[in-house]
Design a protein around this motif. Sequence first.
Motif, PDB file in Angstrom:
ATOM      1  N   TYR A 126       0.846  -1.201   0.000  1.00 29.72           N
ATOM      2  CA  TYR A 126       0.000   0.000   0.000  1.00 29.72           C
ATOM      3  C   TYR A 126       0.880   1.249   0.000  1.00 29.72           C
ATOM      4  O   TYR A 126       1.933   1.277   0.635  1.00 29.72           O
ATOM      5  N   TYR A 142       0.454   5.332   1.038  1.00 28.25           N
ATOM      6  CA  TYR A 142      -0.353   6.342   1.705  1.00 28.25           C
ATOM      7  C   TYR A 142       0.384   7.676   1.629  1.00 28.25           C
ATOM      8  O   TYR A 142       1.603   7.721   1.460  1.00 28.25           O
ATOM      9  N   GLN A 153       0.774  11.401   3.769  1.00 25.76           N
ATOM     10  CA  GLN A 153       0.502  12.077   5.038  1.00 25.76           C
ATOM     11  C   GLN A 153       0.834  13.547   4.876  1.00 25.76           C
ATOM     12  O   GLN A 153       1.986  13.916   4.648  1.00 25.76           O
ATOM     13  N   LEU A 203      -3.675  11.242   6.995  1.00 24.08           N
ATOM     14  CA  LEU A 203      -3.187  10.049   6.309  1.00 24.08           C
ATOM     15  C   LEU A 203      -4.221   9.576   5.301  1.00 24.08           C
ATOM     16  O   LEU A 203      -5.346   9.257   5.667  1.00 24.08           O
ATOM     17  N   PHE A 209      -5.061   7.024   1.867  1.00 20.56           N
ATOM     18  CA  PHE A 209      -4.729   5.904   1.010  1.00 20.56           C
ATOM     19  C   PHE A 209      -4.548   6.372  -0.429  1.00 20.56           C
ATOM     20  O   PHE A 209      -5.298   7.213  -0.925  1.00 20.56           O
ATOM     21  N   LEU A 260       4.158   7.323   2.559  1.00 22.00           N
ATOM     22  CA  LEU A 260       4.408   6.119   3.353  1.00 22.00           C
ATOM     23  C   LEU A 260       4.025   4.878   2.563  1.00 22.00           C
ATOM     24  O   LEU A 260       3.000   4.850   1.887  1.00 22.00           O
ATOM     25  N   PRO A 305      -2.283  -7.359   9.351  1.00 24.95           N
ATOM     26  CA  PRO A 305      -1.841  -6.007   9.722  1.00 24.95           C
ATOM     27  C   PRO A 305      -0.727  -5.503   8.807  1.00 24.95           C
ATOM     28  O   PRO A 305       0.122  -6.278   8.353  1.00 24.95           O
ATOM     29  N   GLN A 306      -0.736  -4.206   8.586  1.00 27.91           N
ATOM     30  CA  GLN A 306       0.242  -3.584   7.704  1.00 27.91           C
ATOM     31  C   GLN A 306       1.438  -3.078   8.495  1.00 27.91           C
ATOM     32  O   GLN A 306       1.297  -2.535   9.587  1.00 27.91           O
ATOM     33  N   PHE A 331       4.677  -0.524   8.263  1.00 29.21           N
ATOM     34  CA  PHE A 331       5.014   0.697   7.546  1.00 29.21           C
ATOM     35  C   PHE A 331       6.513   0.952   7.489  1.00 29.21           C
ATOM     36  O   PHE A 331       7.252   0.639   8.426  1.00 29.21           O
ATOM     37  N   GLY A 332       6.939   1.587   6.384  1.00 29.69           N
ATOM     38  CA  GLY A 332       8.277   2.131   6.299  1.00 29.69           C
ATOM     39  C   GLY A 332       8.331   3.500   6.958  1.00 29.69           C
ATOM     40  O   GLY A 332       7.319   4.014   7.440  1.00 29.69           O
ATOM     41  N   ASP A 333       9.525   4.087   6.967  1.00 29.51           N
ATOM     42  CA  ASP A 333       9.700   5.404   7.613  1.00 29.51           C
ATOM     43  C   ASP A 333       9.272   6.558   6.719  1.00 29.51           C
ATOM     44  O   ASP A 333       9.271   7.709   7.151  1.00 29.51           O
ATOM     45  N   PHE A 360      -7.435  -0.828  14.618  1.00 25.45           N
ATOM     46  CA  PHE A 360      -6.003  -0.762  14.905  1.00 25.45           C
ATOM     47  C   PHE A 360      -5.671   0.535  15.617  1.00 25.45           C
ATOM     48  O   PHE A 360      -6.327   1.561  15.434  1.00 25.45           O
ATOM     49  N   TYR A 375      -2.015   2.732  15.868  1.00 25.92           N
ATOM     50  CA  TYR A 375      -0.628   2.886  15.458  1.00 25.92           C
ATOM     51  C   TYR A 375      -0.040   4.073  16.209  1.00 25.92           C
ATOM     52  O   TYR A 375      -0.752   5.027  16.559  1.00 25.92           O
ATOM     53  N   GLN A 423       9.441   9.206  11.705  1.00 29.15           N
ATOM     54  CA  GLN A 423       9.383   7.763  11.533  1.00 29.15           C
ATOM     55  C   GLN A 423       8.040   7.333  10.981  1.00 29.15           C
ATOM     56  O   GLN A 423       7.092   8.108  10.899  1.00 29.15           O
ATOM     57  N   GLY A 424       7.975   6.067  10.592  1.00 37.99           N
ATOM     58  CA  GLY A 424       6.722   5.524  10.099  1.00 37.99           C
ATOM     59  C   GLY A 424       5.813   5.149  11.246  1.00 37.99           C
ATOM     60  O   GLY A 424       6.059   5.479  12.397  1.00 37.99           O
ATOM     61  N   LEU A 425       4.765   4.437  10.916  1.00 35.94           N
ATOM     62  CA  LEU A 425       3.780   4.035  11.907  1.00 35.94           C
ATOM     63  C   LEU A 425       4.119   2.640  12.449  1.00 35.94           C
ATOM     64  O   LEU A 425       4.402   1.722  11.686  1.00 35.94           O
ATOM     65  N   LEU A 477       2.647  -0.529  14.691  1.00 32.37           N
ATOM     66  CA  LEU A 477       1.407  -1.119  15.160  1.00 32.37           C
ATOM     67  C   LEU A 477       1.478  -1.376  16.664  1.00 32.37           C
ATOM     68  O   LEU A 477       2.389  -2.046  17.140  1.00 32.37           O
ATOM     69  N   PHE A 499      -7.781   6.232   8.430  1.00 36.28           N
ATOM     70  CA  PHE A 499      -7.200   6.719   9.675  1.00 36.28           C
ATOM     71  C   PHE A 499      -7.999   7.878  10.260  1.00 36.28           C
ATOM     72  O   PHE A 499      -8.612   8.677   9.531  1.00 36.28           O
TER      73      PHE A 499
END
Lengths: 113, 115
Positions: free
Chosen positions: A33, A35, A37, A43, A45, A91, A101-102, A104-106, B34, B36, B42-44, B46, B105
């Motif tokens: 995915y 996204y 932000q 955030l 999609f 993201l 569950p997903q 995420f990268g940074d 969820f 997060y 940084q990213g998210l 969980l 979100f």
Amino acid sequence: GAGVSQSPSNKVTEKGKDVELRCDPISGHTALYWYRQSLGQGLEFLIYFQGNSAPDKSGLPSDRFSAERTGGSVSTLTIQRTQQEDSAVYLCASSRDSNQPQHFGDGTRLSIL
Amino acid sequence: AQSVTQPDIHITVSEGASLELRCNYSYGATPYLFWYVQSPGQGLQLLLKYFSGDTLVQGIKGFEAEFKRSQSSFNLRKPSVHWSDAAEYFCAVQTGGTSYGKLTFGQGTILTVHP
């Protein structure tokens, strides 16, 4: 193990230029995915890949945005003719399948001058 | 279409105090839910998830959340906050079928922790 990797971490470019953002998902994750932000929109999609195909592109804001995924792994998000409103953090997330569950990268912070 | 509301944009608590972050969703059925957490730059990450079953779910870092169907809520709690918990917290829902697992979100809640 390795997490989701995104590059570059920061990108500054001039309005009107094209940019490519890369995402390397967790090995074995078939779902990917993108996204966005941003301060004003939170955030959002953008696009979903299952393997190399994109059954849901409904979040792409305009035809300047495109994405592809090759080999069921790396994905590239391309923004053509960038505009200032494209400035945001992009993201990428991956999961084993769309019901898991997903992770995420940074993100890539994109700034359009 | 589904939506998620986090009523509190910013919450400040003292270290050691208890914490509750609110989340309400709008959807015709019970979605996957969820929480997060995102630290600056940084990213998210969980924290926890609810799919079905026990309505009180435990997550990482001492967090828990309770799903209340009657209130369409999924509030996040922690009995004693640590300074390292300062971050932005996002509630998200995932619906089935043709949504393909995409997350919707909330607007996020920024948590500040005072020593």
